[in-house]
Design a protein around this motif. Structure first.
Motif, PDB file in Angstrom:
ATOM      1  N   LYS A 171     -10.051  -4.365  -1.833  1.00  0.00           N
ATOM      2  CA  LYS A 171      -8.797  -4.880  -1.269  1.00  0.00           C
ATOM      3  C   LYS A 171      -9.039  -5.521   0.088  1.00  0.00           C
ATOM      4  O   LYS A 171      -8.490  -6.575   0.405  1.00  0.00           O
ATOM      5  CB  LYS A 171      -7.789  -3.743  -1.123  1.00  0.00           C
ATOM      6  CG  LYS A 171      -7.176  -3.265  -2.422  1.00  0.00           C
ATOM      7  CD  LYS A 171      -6.230  -2.094  -2.103  1.00  0.00           C
ATOM      8  CE  LYS A 171      -5.531  -1.554  -3.336  1.00  0.00           C
ATOM      9  NZ  LYS A 171      -4.758  -0.335  -2.970  1.00  0.00           N
ATOM     10  N   GLU A 173       0.818  -1.214   0.000  1.00  0.00           N
ATOM     11  CA  GLU A 173       0.000   0.000   0.000  1.00  0.00           C
ATOM     12  C   GLU A 173       0.851   1.263   0.000  1.00  0.00           C
ATOM     13  O   GLU A 173       0.332   2.367   0.197  1.00  0.00           O
ATOM     14  CB  GLU A 173      -0.926   0.016   1.222  1.00  0.00           C
ATOM     15  CG  GLU A 173      -1.990  -1.075   1.208  1.00  0.00           C
ATOM     16  CD  GLU A 173      -2.957  -0.909   0.039  1.00  0.00           C
ATOM     17  OE1 GLU A 173      -3.352   0.235  -0.226  1.00  0.00           O
ATOM     18  OE2 GLU A 173      -3.269  -1.917  -0.626  1.00  0.00           O
ATOM     19  N   GLU A 176      -7.297  -0.196 -12.608  1.00  0.00           N
ATOM     20  CA  GLU A 176      -6.428  -0.027 -11.432  1.00  0.00           C
ATOM     21  C   GLU A 176      -6.826  -1.028 -10.348  1.00  0.00           C
ATOM     22  O   GLU A 176      -5.978  -1.676  -9.738  1.00  0.00           O
ATOM     23  CB  GLU A 176      -6.553   1.406 -10.901  1.00  0.00           C
ATOM     24  CG  GLU A 176      -5.603   1.677  -9.751  1.00  0.00           C
ATOM     25  CD  GLU A 176      -5.956   2.955  -8.992  1.00  0.00           C
ATOM     26  OE1 GLU A 176      -6.796   3.746  -9.503  1.00  0.00           O
ATOM     27  OE2 GLU A 176      -5.432   3.142  -7.881  1.00  0.00           O
ATOM     28  N   ARG A 186      -5.700  -4.608 -11.208  1.00  0.00           N
ATOM     29  CA  ARG A 186      -4.280  -4.838 -10.922  1.00  0.00           C
ATOM     30  C   ARG A 186      -4.053  -5.002  -9.420  1.00  0.00           C
ATOM     31  O   ARG A 186      -3.379  -5.916  -8.970  1.00  0.00           O
ATOM     32  CB  ARG A 186      -3.438  -3.660 -11.437  1.00  0.00           C
ATOM     33  CG  ARG A 186      -3.165  -3.731 -12.931  1.00  0.00           C
ATOM     34  CD  ARG A 186      -2.108  -2.718 -13.348  1.00  0.00           C
ATOM     35  NE  ARG A 186      -2.529  -1.343 -13.079  1.00  0.00           N
ATOM     36  CZ  ARG A 186      -3.209  -0.581 -13.947  1.00  0.00           C
ATOM     37  NH1 ARG A 186      -3.530  -1.047 -15.127  1.00  0.00           N
ATOM     38  NH2 ARG A 186      -3.543   0.647 -13.612  1.00  0.00           N
ATOM     39  N   GLY A 187      -4.677  -4.104  -8.642  1.00  0.00           N
ATOM     40  CA  GLY A 187      -4.448  -4.112  -7.188  1.00  0.00           C
ATOM     41  C   GLY A 187      -4.940  -5.390  -6.527  1.00  0.00           C
ATOM     42  O   GLY A 187      -4.227  -5.984  -5.709  1.00  0.00           O
ATOM     43  N   ARG A 247      -2.862  -8.569  -7.391  1.00  0.00           N
ATOM     44  CA  ARG A 247      -1.605  -8.626  -6.647  1.00  0.00           C
ATOM     45  C   ARG A 247      -1.866  -9.137  -5.222  1.00  0.00           C
ATOM     46  O   ARG A 247      -1.158  -9.992  -4.709  1.00  0.00           O
ATOM     47  CB  ARG A 247      -0.989  -7.227  -6.617  1.00  0.00           C
ATOM     48  CG  ARG A 247       0.515  -7.235  -6.785  1.00  0.00           C
ATOM     49  CD  ARG A 247       1.054  -5.828  -6.750  1.00  0.00           C
ATOM     50  NE  ARG A 247       0.645  -5.026  -7.881  1.00  0.00           N
ATOM     51  CZ  ARG A 247       0.238  -3.742  -7.810  1.00  0.00           C
ATOM     52  NH1 ARG A 247       0.144  -3.133  -6.644  1.00  0.00           N
ATOM     53  NH2 ARG A 247      -0.117  -3.084  -8.889  1.00  0.00           N
TER      54      ARG A 247
END
Lengths: 355, 355, 355, 355
Positions: free
Chosen positions: D289, B337, D325, D328-329, D332
């Motif tokens: 997330k 992050e 975005e 991708r986040g 990961r």
């Protein structure tokens, strides 16, 4: 007593439970093959007061819950055969059949105005005057109440009307000063879990009006009362004032099921505060009635002659006329429920109030 | 600023709003035919701090809500261009890119045991030691913590490890004594609205770890922080620790949306406490990760070598190994992050921790 | 009408709002500098029914909320001067001063048993018989009700007593068959948002008893009613049956504030179901009274002579005696509230019931 | 199995429990003096499937709760040694290490626009296209979706991109038609308890995406899944999408503790929907997330190129860039959690996506 242990407790944890049990004078034995149910048979004596036994077991990490504790009742519990507690403050009385009305402004502002309000609610049948000297506010920039100077105004209003005074205390260091003036100390909703404050109020010897926390369970509410009782003060009145909900049609959700449940579980009196639950004047009357119908031993409401001048919570205050109507309505309901509404001592025309 | 008035406000009430507005240096004007929308144009100066303006209007009974207040920001607000606040306590740092781990037992019990725990969490990468000297308990009969004697044990653990100390304070009269020992004062969930305590803690000058109340809204949480800021103390760390829910699969509901929202609204750092949210050890790791992924600047967890001996909340404490695993996991996430995990100062082998 | 737009709406989004406004016959104008408040002045006519206007604006992504819509009332709204709707089902009547009792078993099990219950509740003053043919159960392995075969038992019970029948329907494909037998269709709590089912029930022409969803807001509840009204069926009775709470002293939280609020906002009648709210027989009476005191136009309760044989929800069913006591109590309360309790048509000794 | 009986059960009620126990092949015995704990020892065989045993006891009025049921697991339970279920829909896969992204507009509006969105989310790495043909709306006057005509647009988008289609079904009578086009059927939050619809969807043979009800407990959620499994369909993906809370900083409260708990309790895959939880685009990424960090096997989000034209929920839709975005986040993060993100089949440059 009957305990349920957590399934994954270690042998050391379980042994700790057995050690506590024996120290409190019980013979423990495991009931099931899974080893999670423990029965405690009464055995020898112990130095720890019986009311503390349940919590001693709840303290143990291996204990998930105390399933039954009827052999070690806590102080607030209504055991079989036990009468309801009646809490008396001057002319006012709550519980064991007595029903009282409490009214007044949210916050004390002007001494003359306070006397005007006191006279009006007295005339309508209130037996205690409420009014905040110290206000618990969400923002540090908001009006916080006039503090100790407001106490003198409350004393003057009592002088003028004979009404007892209920006022909130926020700081344990203020308890002594407030208790000198107030006839009953209010523990607000945000302070329900403030055991430091509960303990100081208990020790003052003054009766305590304990408001339920915004998201407090019934057990948490009763254990806050237990904190006052355990400090030697038996005069606790519980107040349901609404819990936090997900909608905004009322500010909070008046939990009448809690009122009814409390009347079964504890010998302490229970009142409702429909003003804070509703958050709007036009719903105060139906909520007050609902609380009384559910079993409440009294009602506490906000009254103000001129909402425009109110520094806090103006939208929910009742006018003098609306309060008089509410007083008539809830007294009639209380009588239907077999209760005796208490009237103020120096009423000139009590009959008129009761018509 | 833009106000929405209540529909049924009296002319006196509305006039009161205009008077306040002018006293604060605004020119008020009504926008709509219904007369419920008031725009306040900036005018002359006022003696009241700008941060107080919003609350002055919220105090007015005629005001339903302040729709917009960007021209009079409160102290906690993250205005355009304002950097995040970094709160530093010894080696620890929260916010503005810094990420720290706080760990320790729920309650301080044995001094030697505390040092053992401190060494273990230090080795795993914690930079602050948490431990309760005064415990807020629901029942008056429960273990209440060892009080002031536990403070000496905390001081000894700091001596042995170099870790700063975070401990909760419950009584405003204890703040001075606790602040002499503690590096950071914790305001617990039940005390979040205790403005008396917030004010005393603010004045002590120590950084404050402020836990969210069990049913507090985001605005209430920020106004509790505002109370510390308004008393001249800029070092506040906000802690999301779960809200009351309707299910019992976890003890509370960790509100990761609140974490993300707070990071947008305020310049103050935010941490999560997954231990109190989960209420069970096996869910602490996923909740810690979720909090960090949502934007938290740190994590605070309970650790104990032997849950069997824990007087309170044992079921949720992590073992030493489980904490070491959590520490590695959340540090990796924090780096992903874009944050920099802070490591303890006297680490013998910092690289090992970071592997 | 008055709209509040979202602050970050794009020009295209705002333009879309204006286009809709003009199509509906309004002249829109922005009120404030921030551009978030839009006033809609009545202009020309439109083909879209006025009741639909509010939702058309709520559909727009740029619209945060419709602040005021008094000039385009929805069908459920209680406009100034509008009388309350009275819903009549055989002898039963709800609203506009009429008060009725509904009672019966949770689920229909044995036809003879059902007639026994029907006779008992009829004797005690119920004017509608409730009984589940199709049961909404949480587990697929639980008893699901006897389905269509139970409908014959309900018809026989009506034959024997003259009581109208209320029964729940779960599947839109069953509506026709159920409506042939039932006098009133119940939409259960879990189906409140099932617009497919609401529409079919509306079209059947039968009066609808609509239960509030477990976590439905007042607006959501009223829009579910609107769905029935918009399909041409004006006979909707709203039922408050408790919302999900965080405690387990009652199964749900009876929201008496919602009852009071609904009585202000809509012309539709409102009843309470204290059985599902309490989840335990000993709290059904106080909750029933609280609901009536808050303004309810009727009460619906579960009654069973022998809870031991009940397949679902046995713990909350009232015995025959307990129901008779409840019936007397709530009728007296309803009268105190100025309502007229409706009595069953073939009562042999109506006076005895009213004593 | 271990049962806790209600304290006040009648002998008939208790006998009924014993009768059921014996019919299911157990030998029951009472464990404690209070007679509330019943242990069921496995005995002979029974015709009722083992998964149904727990509910059969829960059906009994004398049974307060089933304390333990490890010897009669329900179909959704994750027994010791059981592997996670992997649900596959074309290229997409959820669970047992597989992680997939689902994206698309809230409602299907224009066919060309839908293809544009499908291509964009495909390029960013989504493996399923979501899009509402039938929209569950609160108001009957709101846009309800284009219904069956939107199904053709979905099919065309699949044709153009190779992405599988997920779409919600509301009416059991539509299941067949929707299942002809859709690769996966969505049961929305409001329909979670609609067992009629669950059963039809199960029988269609299509994989089911089951969203958690707004106030559903973990057990209720799993029993809704059980309803699909019990009808012979093993392909259920659970979706946490936020529960109703008391604050409005997010529209709902994303319950990451539920995600973590589900991963322990069931073998079924779990995904999160951060769009509906947040209700605002700027909080979708941190919530996505957080869900993945808590253990989710996938993420489903709303994407739209031009929120201004969206008929419903526009404020929460992500732009194409914001989705890329997010993709991708979360990929990961999923990899950090040891999962394998599934990529769309016809990706021209898969490496670019994974960078």
């Amino acid at each position: 007593m009957l305990l349920r242990l957590r399934k994954n407790s270690s042998p050391t944890e379980v042994e700790a439970v057995f050690t506590v049990a024996r120290a409190l004078g019980y013979e423990p034995r495991i009931l099931d093959r899974g080893g999670v149910l423990v029965e405690l048979l009464p055995g020898g004596p112990s130095d720890v007061p019986r009311a503390a036994h349940r919590s001693r077991f709840e303290d143990q990490s291996a204990v998930e819950t105390v399933l039954e504790s009827s052999d070690a009742p806590e102080l607030h519990e209504r055991e079989a055969g036990r009468e309801e507690t009646r809490v008396e403050i001057g002319a006012a009385a709550f519980g064991a059949g007595a029903f009282s009305l409490v009214a007044g402004p949210c916050a004390v502002e002007d001494p003359d105005r306070l006397i005007e309000i006191a006279r009006s609610v007295h005339a309508a049948g209130a037996v205690l005057l409420r009014g905040g000297a110290f206000k618990p506010r969400t923002s540090p920039w908001s009006f916080q109440g006039q503090g100790r100077s407001a106490l003198a105004a409350l004393a003057a209003a009592r002088e003028a009307t004979g009404l007892g005074i209920v006022t909130e205390v926020l700081d344990p260091r203020d308890v002594e000063a407030v208790a000198e003036v107030a006839d009953m100390l209010q523990i607000g909703s945000r302070s329900m879990s403030n055991t430091v404050l509960l303990t100081e109020c208990a020790r003052s010897g003054r009766p305590v009006l304990l408001k339920r926390g915004l998201a407090a369970t019934g057990r948490e509410f009763l254990l806050a009362a237990e904190c006052v009782l355990a400090n030697g003060n038996e005069n606790v009145v519980l107040c349901e004032r609404g819990i936090r909900g997900f909608d905004n049609v009322t500010r909070n959700v008046l939990d009448v099921g809690m009122v009814a449940w409390l009347k079964l579980k504890t010998h302490l009196p229970v009142v409702v505060d429909p003003s804070h639950a509703a958050g709007r004047a036009d719903l105060v009357l139906p909520l007050a009635k609902a609380g009384v119908a559910a079993g409440a031993d009294g009602v506490i409401v906000e009254v103000h002659p001129e909402p425009a001048e109110v520094h806090s919570d103006g939208a929910q205050a009742l006018s003098f006329d609306a309060f008089a109507e509410l007083a008539r309505g809830v007294r009639r309901l209380a009588q239907l429920e077999g209760k005796t509404p208490v009237l103020p001592p120096e009423r000139i025309d009590a009959k008129e109030v009761m018509r």
